[in-house]
Write a protein that holds these residues in place. Structure first.
Motif, short mmCIF file in Angstrom:
data_model
loop_
_atom_site.label_atom_id
_atom_site.label_comp_id
_atom_site.label_asym_id
_atom_site.label_seq_id
_atom_site.Cartn_x
_atom_site.Cartn_y
_atom_site.Cartn_z
N ALA A 124 0.83 -1.21 0.00
CA ALA A 124 0.00 0.00 0.00
C ALA A 124 0.86 1.26 0.00
CB ALA A 124 -0.94 -0.02 1.20
N ASP A 125 1.97 1.23 0.74
CA ASP A 125 2.91 2.36 0.72
C ASP A 125 3.40 2.63 -0.70
OD1 ASP A 125 2.69 2.52 3.49
OD2 ASP A 125 4.55 1.42 3.86
N ALA A 126 3.78 1.55 -1.38
CA ALA A 126 4.30 1.70 -2.74
C ALA A 126 3.24 2.27 -3.67
CB ALA A 126 4.79 0.34 -3.25
N ALA A 127 2.01 1.76 -3.57
CA ALA A 127 0.94 2.24 -4.45
C ALA A 127 0.63 3.70 -4.19
CB ALA A 127 -0.31 1.37 -4.24
N ALA A 128 0.55 4.08 -2.91
CA ALA A 128 0.28 5.47 -2.57
C ALA A 128 1.40 6.38 -3.06
CB ALA A 128 0.08 5.62 -1.07
N ALA A 129 2.65 5.93 -2.89
CA ALA A 129 3.79 6.73 -3.35
C ALA A 129 3.77 6.91 -4.86
CB ALA A 129 5.10 6.09 -2.90
N LEU A 130 3.38 5.87 -5.59
CA LEU A 130 3.30 5.97 -7.05
C LEU A 130 2.28 7.02 -7.47
CD1 LEU A 130 3.45 2.34 -8.51
CD2 LEU A 130 5.04 4.23 -8.95
N VAL A 131 1.12 7.00 -6.84
CA VAL A 131 0.08 7.98 -7.18
C VAL A 131 0.53 9.38 -6.83
CG1 VAL A 131 -2.25 8.74 -6.57
CG2 VAL A 131 -1.82 6.33 -7.04
N ALA A 132 1.20 9.52 -5.68
CA ALA A 132 1.66 10.84 -5.25
C ALA A 132 2.76 11.38 -6.16
CB ALA A 132 2.15 10.77 -3.80
N VAL A 133 3.74 10.55 -6.51
CA VAL A 133 4.83 11.05 -7.36
C VAL A 133 4.33 11.34 -8.76
CG1 VAL A 133 5.72 8.81 -8.18
CG2 VAL A 133 7.28 10.74 -7.92
N ALA A 134 3.34 10.57 -9.23
CA ALA A 134 2.75 10.87 -10.54
C ALA A 134 2.07 12.25 -10.51
CB ALA A 134 1.74 9.79 -10.91
N ALA A 135 1.43 12.58 -9.40
CA ALA A 135 0.79 13.90 -9.28
C ALA A 135 1.85 15.00 -9.26
CB ALA A 135 -0.06 13.95 -8.02
N LEU A 136 2.95 14.78 -8.54
CA LEU A 136 4.02 15.77 -8.53
C LEU A 136 4.60 16.00 -9.92
CD1 LEU A 136 6.16 14.96 -5.33
CD2 LEU A 136 4.86 17.06 -5.80
N ALA A 137 4.70 14.91 -10.67
CA ALA A 137 5.30 14.99 -12.01
C ALA A 137 4.29 15.33 -13.10
CB ALA A 137 5.97 13.65 -12.34
N ASP A 138 3.01 15.51 -12.70
CA ASP A 138 1.93 15.77 -13.66
C ASP A 138 1.87 14.66 -14.72
OD1 ASP A 138 -0.23 17.21 -14.61
OD2 ASP A 138 0.97 18.46 -15.95
N PHE A 139 1.96 13.43 -14.21
CA PHE A 139 1.97 12.24 -15.07
C PHE A 139 0.65 11.51 -14.90
CE2 PHE A 139 2.93 7.77 -15.93
CZ PHE A 139 3.67 7.84 -17.10
N GLU A 140 -0.07 11.25 -15.99
CA GLU A 140 -1.44 10.75 -15.89
C GLU A 140 -1.66 9.37 -16.49
OE1 GLU A 140 -3.94 13.75 -17.56
OE2 GLU A 140 -3.59 15.17 -15.92
N ASP A 141 -0.62 8.68 -16.93
CA ASP A 141 -0.81 7.38 -17.58
C ASP A 141 -0.90 6.28 -16.51
OD1 ASP A 141 -0.70 5.02 -19.04
OD2 ASP A 141 0.64 5.88 -20.56
N ARG A 142 -2.13 5.92 -16.14
CA ARG A 142 -2.35 4.94 -15.09
C ARG A 142 -1.84 3.56 -15.49
NH1 ARG A 142 -4.46 6.19 -9.75
NH2 ARG A 142 -5.07 4.21 -8.84
N ALA A 143 -1.86 3.25 -16.79
CA ALA A 143 -1.38 1.95 -17.25
C ALA A 143 0.12 1.80 -16.97
CB ALA A 143 -1.67 1.77 -18.74
N VAL A 144 0.87 2.86 -17.15
CA VAL A 144 2.31 2.83 -16.85
C VAL A 144 2.52 2.64 -15.35
CG1 VAL A 144 4.45 4.16 -16.85
CG2 VAL A 144 3.01 4.10 -18.90
N LEU A 145 1.71 3.32 -14.53
CA LEU A 145 1.82 3.13 -13.09
C LEU A 145 1.57 1.68 -12.71
CD1 LEU A 145 0.09 6.28 -11.53
CD2 LEU A 145 2.49 5.93 -12.13
N ALA A 146 0.60 1.04 -13.36
CA ALA A 146 0.32 -0.37 -13.07
C ALA A 146 1.51 -1.25 -13.45
CB ALA A 146 -0.93 -0.82 -13.83
N GLU A 147 2.18 -0.92 -14.55
CA GLU A 147 3.36 -1.69 -14.95
C GLU A 147 4.49 -1.51 -13.93
OE1 GLU A 147 4.40 -0.45 -18.87
OE2 GLU A 147 2.49 -1.13 -19.76
N ILE A 148 4.69 -0.29 -13.48
CA ILE A 148 5.72 -0.05 -12.46
C ILE A 148 5.37 -0.81 -11.19
CG2 ILE A 148 6.83 1.70 -11.02
CD1 ILE A 148 6.24 3.73 -13.28
N ALA A 149 4.09 -0.78 -10.81
CA ALA A 149 3.64 -1.47 -9.60
C ALA A 149 3.95 -2.96 -9.66
CB ALA A 149 2.14 -1.25 -9.41
#
Length: 309
Positions: A114-139
């Protein structure tokens, strides 16, 4: 006013711990990994992660389950998620990470994921990155439970648990969680599963079959039917390593739990209640049980990783 630097703007995200309503575990493959069929449910036990732009990366852990021994370097999954995001996207920011832990540590409930998932969503917001599919691949590269923590709700998982499909579910589930005075490593429980099977114990090849009873009960919103079908292939192995788990399970049965279920690889045990009143009654009866550190009441399903405004 000139001459003043703006303070960095933090971003906070939240993800949740989980329980496995069904966990079927195949024998270890040539790579040492076990194929799974599992049904995840996200529970209302949140991990809240705040990222603040900084000159260097750092990790601080606070909250109910902040404990000595939680890594503060790249072994910490929240920081590992930020590093993986940088490597994948080319974003070059650094962050100070604060983790407010409300999922028991080393309890089989996926708090680190859960920490990792929350951090991914937060860093994507900081970076203005919106591709959720890429976040799922990183996860998926961070750990088997991280993709589900990103998704939330209730989902059927295959492979290592990271090939997910949403599951139709009705109603709210009331859970009582009994955390343990001891700890179990996931690797040791998997190893014990293999040992027991080599000795002739454990489920047959049907362990990777579709958990149709659980899926039907979820779709119908039938708590009693769900209770009759929940299952975890790792229970015998975990109990053999920590016999107090069996005592806690029996206390829950005597207290009237609809279902008694090891959470992931343990040692936390989940007890399914009929409603909020029943959950309170169970919690009171379980609090004095031997081997129980504390009792937590919660509900599911909970949402996936999301920004907290």
């Amino acid at each position: 006013m000139t001459g003043l630097r703006a303070l960095p703007t933090p971003v906070t995200a939240r993800a949740h711990g989980k329980i496995n309503l069904h966990l079927g575990v195949d024998d270890a493959g040539a790579d040492g990994y076990h194929e799974l069929v599992t049904v995840f449910e996200a529970l209302g036990t949140p991990e809240t992660v705040t990222l603040t732009p900084a000159e260097t990366d750092s990790v601080e852990v606070v909250g109910k389950y902040a404990a000595a021994g939680i890594p503060l370097d790249e072994r910490n999954l929240a920081l590992a998620a930020v590093v993986a995001f940088r490597e994948r996207t080319g974003w070059n920011g650094r962050v100070a990470i604060t983790i407010d832990k409300n999922v028991p540590v080393a309890g089989g409930m996926g708090g680190g994921s859960a920490d990792a998932a929350a951090a991914l969503v937060a860093v994507a917001a900081l970076a203005d990155f919106e591709d959720r599919a890429v976040l799922a691949e990183i996860a998926a590269g961070l750990g088997a439970d991280v993709p589900f923590a990103l998704l939330g709700g209730i989902a059927l998982g295959r492979g290592r648990g990271d090939h997910l499909s949403r599951v139709l579910s009705r109603g709210t589930h009331h859970w009582v969680l009994a955390t343990s005075t001891g700890e179990l490593s996931t690797a040791s429980v998997y190893a014990r599963v293999d040992e027991l099977r080599q000795a002739g114990h454990g489920a047959d090849a049907a362990r990777l079959a579709e958990p149709q009873g659980v899926l039907t009960a979820l779709a119908a919103g039938d708590v009693e039917k769900l209770a009759a079908h929940v299952h975890n292939d790792m229970t015998e192995a975990a109990v053999s390593l920590m016999p107090d788990i069996a005592r806690v399970m029996e206390e829950g049965r005597r207290a009237g739990a609809h279902a008694v279920l090891l959470s992931g690889s343990g040692p936390t045990v989940g007890f399914l209640a009929q409603n909020a009143k029943h959950a309170l009654e169970l919690a009171v009866l379980l609090e004095a049980s031997r081997g129980v550190r504390e009792v937590v009441r919660t509900t599911g399903p909970a949402p996936g990783a999301h920004i907290v405004e």
